[in-house]
Design a protein around this motif. Structure first.
Motif, PDB file in Angstrom:
ATOM      1  N   GLU A 154       0.835  -1.272   0.013  1.00 30.77           N
ATOM      2  CA  GLU A 154       0.014   0.086   0.084  1.00 30.77           C
ATOM      3  C   GLU A 154       0.989   1.283  -0.127  1.00 30.77           C
ATOM      4  OE1 GLU A 154      -2.371   0.655   3.520  1.00 30.77           O
ATOM      5  OE2 GLU A 154      -3.997   1.657   2.392  1.00 30.77           O
ATOM      6  N   ALA A 155       1.948   1.238   0.852  1.00 29.61           N
ATOM      7  CA  ALA A 155       2.757   2.505   0.965  1.00 29.61           C
ATOM      8  C   ALA A 155       3.501   2.674  -0.461  1.00 29.61           C
ATOM      9  CB  ALA A 155       3.877   2.232   1.882  1.00 29.61           C
ATOM     10  N   ALA A 156       3.799   1.521  -1.076  1.00 28.07           N
ATOM     11  CA  ALA A 156       4.537   1.479  -2.352  1.00 28.07           C
ATOM     12  C   ALA A 156       3.588   1.915  -3.415  1.00 28.07           C
ATOM     13  CB  ALA A 156       5.454   0.340  -2.527  1.00 28.07           C
ATOM     14  N   GLY A 157       2.269   2.097  -3.213  1.00 30.16           N
ATOM     15  CA  GLY A 157       1.435   2.376  -4.521  1.00 30.16           C
ATOM     16  C   GLY A 157       1.350   1.247  -5.351  1.00 30.16           C
ATOM     17  N   THR A 158       1.566  -0.137  -4.901  1.00 32.61           N
ATOM     18  CA  THR A 158       1.422  -1.075  -5.822  1.00 32.61           C
ATOM     19  C   THR A 158      -0.039  -1.736  -5.537  1.00 32.61           C
ATOM     20  OG1 THR A 158       2.492  -2.424  -4.295  1.00 32.61           O
ATOM     21  CG2 THR A 158       3.808  -1.701  -6.039  1.00 32.61           C
ATOM     22  N   LEU A 159      -0.775  -1.252  -4.618  1.00 27.26           N
ATOM     23  CA  LEU A 159      -2.165  -1.966  -4.748  1.00 27.26           C
ATOM     24  C   LEU A 159      -3.059  -1.044  -5.708  1.00 27.26           C
ATOM     25  CD1 LEU A 159      -2.583  -2.423  -0.826  1.00 27.26           C
ATOM     26  CD2 LEU A 159      -2.420  -4.343  -2.645  1.00 27.26           C
ATOM     27  N   PRO A 160      -4.181  -1.720  -5.983  1.00 31.10           N
ATOM     28  CA  PRO A 160      -5.038  -0.652  -6.867  1.00 31.10           C
ATOM     29  C   PRO A 160      -5.700   0.414  -6.101  1.00 31.10           C
ATOM     30  CG  PRO A 160      -5.936  -2.859  -6.187  1.00 31.10           C
ATOM     31  CD  PRO A 160      -4.593  -2.871  -5.885  1.00 31.10           C
ATOM     32  N   THR A 161      -6.051   1.616  -6.716  1.00 33.48           N
ATOM     33  CA  THR A 161      -6.605   2.563  -5.871  1.00 33.48           C
ATOM     34  C   THR A 161      -8.100   2.493  -5.456  1.00 33.48           C
ATOM     35  OG1 THR A 161      -7.069   4.021  -7.705  1.00 33.48           O
ATOM     36  CG2 THR A 161      -4.842   4.245  -7.007  1.00 33.48           C
ATOM     37  N   PRO A 162      -8.501   2.916  -4.436  1.00 32.90           N
ATOM     38  CA  PRO A 162     -10.026   2.672  -4.170  1.00 32.90           C
ATOM     39  C   PRO A 162     -10.848   3.053  -5.439  1.00 32.90           C
ATOM     40  CG  PRO A 162      -9.116   3.879  -2.337  1.00 32.90           C
ATOM     41  CD  PRO A 162      -7.950   3.755  -3.417  1.00 32.90           C
ATOM     42  N   GLN A 163     -10.513   3.882  -6.455  1.00 35.74           N
ATOM     43  CA  GLN A 163     -11.212   4.244  -7.371  1.00 35.74           C
ATOM     44  C   GLN A 163     -11.237   3.128  -8.629  1.00 35.74           C
ATOM     45  OE1 GLN A 163      -9.041   6.300  -6.114  1.00 35.74           O
ATOM     46  NE2 GLN A 163     -10.223   8.001  -5.468  1.00 35.74           N
ATOM     47  N   ASP A 164      -9.843   2.572  -8.715  1.00 28.00           N
ATOM     48  CA  ASP A 164      -9.803   1.718  -9.505  1.00 28.00           C
ATOM     49  C   ASP A 164     -10.659   0.257  -9.199  1.00 28.00           C
ATOM     50  OD1 ASP A 164      -7.677   2.955 -11.067  1.00 28.00           O
ATOM     51  OD2 ASP A 164      -6.004   2.226  -9.911  1.00 28.00           O
ATOM     52  N   LEU A 165     -10.585   0.034  -7.764  1.00 22.83           N
ATOM     53  CA  LEU A 165     -11.145  -1.143  -7.495  1.00 22.83           C
ATOM     54  C   LEU A 165     -12.745  -0.844  -7.687  1.00 22.83           C
ATOM     55  CD1 LEU A 165     -11.284  -3.935  -6.014  1.00 22.83           C
ATOM     56  CD2 LEU A 165     -11.284  -2.567  -3.706  1.00 22.83           C
ATOM     57  N   ALA A 166     -13.355   0.327  -7.351  1.00 20.84           N
ATOM     58  CA  ALA A 166     -14.599   0.494  -7.568  1.00 20.84           C
ATOM     59  C   ALA A 166     -14.890   0.454  -8.982  1.00 20.84           C
ATOM     60  CB  ALA A 166     -14.957   2.056  -7.081  1.00 20.84           C
ATOM     61  N   GLN A 167     -14.114   0.800 -10.016  1.00 22.34           N
ATOM     62  CA  GLN A 167     -14.247   0.683 -11.336  1.00 22.34           C
ATOM     63  C   GLN A 167     -14.417  -0.869 -11.816  1.00 22.34           C
ATOM     64  OE1 GLN A 167     -15.348   3.248 -13.372  1.00 22.34           O
ATOM     65  NE2 GLN A 167     -15.811   1.690 -15.004  1.00 22.34           N
ATOM     66  N   GLN A 168     -13.477  -1.401 -11.226  1.00 24.58           N
ATOM     67  CA  GLN A 168     -13.519  -3.137 -11.564  1.00 24.58           C
ATOM     68  C   GLN A 168     -14.729  -3.662 -11.054  1.00 24.58           C
ATOM     69  OE1 GLN A 168      -9.872  -4.582 -10.065  1.00 24.58           O
ATOM     70  NE2 GLN A 168      -8.641  -2.962 -10.805  1.00 24.58           N
ATOM     71  N   LEU A 169     -15.054  -3.243  -9.882  1.00 22.23           N
ATOM     72  CA  LEU A 169     -16.501  -3.809  -9.316  1.00 22.23           C
ATOM     73  C   LEU A 169     -17.518  -3.778 -10.103  1.00 22.23           C
ATOM     74  CD1 LEU A 169     -15.772  -3.202  -5.432  1.00 22.23           C
ATOM     75  CD2 LEU A 169     -15.802  -5.558  -6.660  1.00 22.23           C
TER      76      LEU A 169
END
Length: 393
Positions: A154-169
């Motif tokens: 999460e600190a390195a920014g390698t996780l999807p952002t909340p916006q990315d996750l919402a769009q995927q869902l």
């Protein structure tokens, strides 16, 4: 579970409820409250971004599945089997930091689950039995390492952002359904957004799923699952009747063993966690999937029905490829059901009807076909669809 994981997993689970077929309903006012307009995309992103919040409240769960009435002697006062029909009351408390209590209330009994970090307790008042679960040292270390890796990603920014996750869902949901935001409603005295998920496939029993999301905290407050077979009321609904977003008292979140209760100690070791299968997306051996979206049919072959009906923990764990088979999960299976003795064979006969080549359970939302040659077919589709898929029509 630490705060970092909670900030991601709890809102993400809530977002799934918003944009897919969750199982939670609404007790709403006819008046439409004022809330800022939001598109499905904006609402899903807001839910994912929302921080977990402490809360407590009471919810009413109601099932109108059209199943045969289960005789009283087959269930206990606060038995999970009662969730198959009628209404039940559920009480919940959480501090949003890893401590929670959930109680299923019966007329004269309750079944409770209390969690506190690496420990959990279940209590069935009808049998006066407590099961205390703890993580062994190696299992705790393994989970701590996993949390540290997650925090670093999460600190390195390698996780999807909340916006990315919402769009995927949303994209996933919209493959098989229309997702819209309806008029705002009032649930448990709070203004809430109303999200409607309507399947686009007419081969499913699911007509629509309606989720109410609190306008301030973005916590799902209710869900209705409507059936194409009944239009006068939801087939399943679970809704808060009262809710508070204040921190629960320490007493509400602390488990105290009732006087005279029988306590069983269970330790979950690292090997039990490692036994859990990875979710690779591959279909397991013996399982076939047909159809799409809400009309998906899953078929499992080579099922030992006798093992399932006898309820022998070892046999069932092996039959279902239970991730904890052979470990403490094997014993835990025997504790399920609130401590009540359950005649599984009698329940099977009660809930299913004979058809050529097997037995069929039909409800307003789900059908299950058990064939004489050892197959089980399940889907949110009419029973005729399962019979055709099994080659028995």
């Amino acid at each position: 579970m630490n705060r970092t994981l909670l900030r991601w997993t709890v809102p993400a689970a809530a977002a799934v409820a918003v944009v897919a077929a969750a199982t939670i309903p609404t007790l709403a006012s006819a008046d439409s409250p004022e809330l800022p307009d939001r598109t499905p995309e904006e609402l899903a992103a807001a839910v994912v971004e929302a921080e977990p919040v402490p809360m407590s409240g009471s919810a009413v769960y109601t099932a109108r599945l059209g199943l045969p009435e289960i005789p009283a002697q087959m269930t206990g006062g606060a038995d999970p089997l009662n969730l198959l029909s009628g209404s039940s009351t559920i009480r919940m408390w959480t501090d949003a930091e890893g401590r929670s209590r959930v109680s299923l209330l019966g007329t004269t009994s309750e079944y409770s689950v209390v969690t506190d970090g690496p420990e959990a307790w279940t209590y069935a008042s009808s049998s006066h039995q407590v099961v205390h679960l703890t993580l062994g040292p190696d299992a705790q270390e393994h989970l701590a390492d996993a949390e540290a890796e997650h925090a670093a990603a999460e600190a390195a920014g390698t996780l999807p952002t909340p916006q990315d996750l919402a769009q995927q869902l949303l994209e996933r949901a919209e493959e098989h359904a229309d997702v819209t935001v309806g008029d705002a409603v009032v649930v448990a005295g709070r203004a809430a957004y109303q999200v409607v998920v309507t399947p686009t496939d007419d081969g499913t029993l699911v007509d629509r799923v309606v989720v109410a999301v609190d306008g301030e905290t973005l916590v799902p407050l209710s869900v209705q699952v409507w059936s194409t077979e009944a239009t006068n009321a939801p087939a399943l609904e679970l809704a808060y009747t009262d809710v508070s977003f204040s921190a629960p008292s320490d007493a509400a979140l602390t488990f105290s063993t009732p006087s005279g209760a029988e306590v069983t100690e269970k330790v979950v070791e690292l090997g039990d966690l490692d036994a859990a299968p990875e979710h690779t997306g591959d279909v397991p051996d013996g399982v076939t999937v047909s159809g799409e979206g809400f009309a998906t049919v899953v078929e499992r072959s080579g099922v030992d029905l006798e093992a399932l009906l006898t309820g022998d923990p070892a046999a069932v764990a092996d039959e279902l490829d239970h991730p904890l088979g052979g470990g403490p999960g094997e014993e835990l299976f025997g504790d399920m059901g609130g401590g009540t003795e359950l005649d599984r064979a009698a329940l099977y006969e009660q809930l299913t009807t004979p058809v050529d080549g097997g037995r069929l359970l039909s409800s307003t939302l789900l059908s299950v076909l058990v064939t004489d040659d050892g197959r089980i077919l399940v889907g949110a589709v009419p029973g005729e669809t399962l019979l055709e898929a099994a080659g028995l029509a």
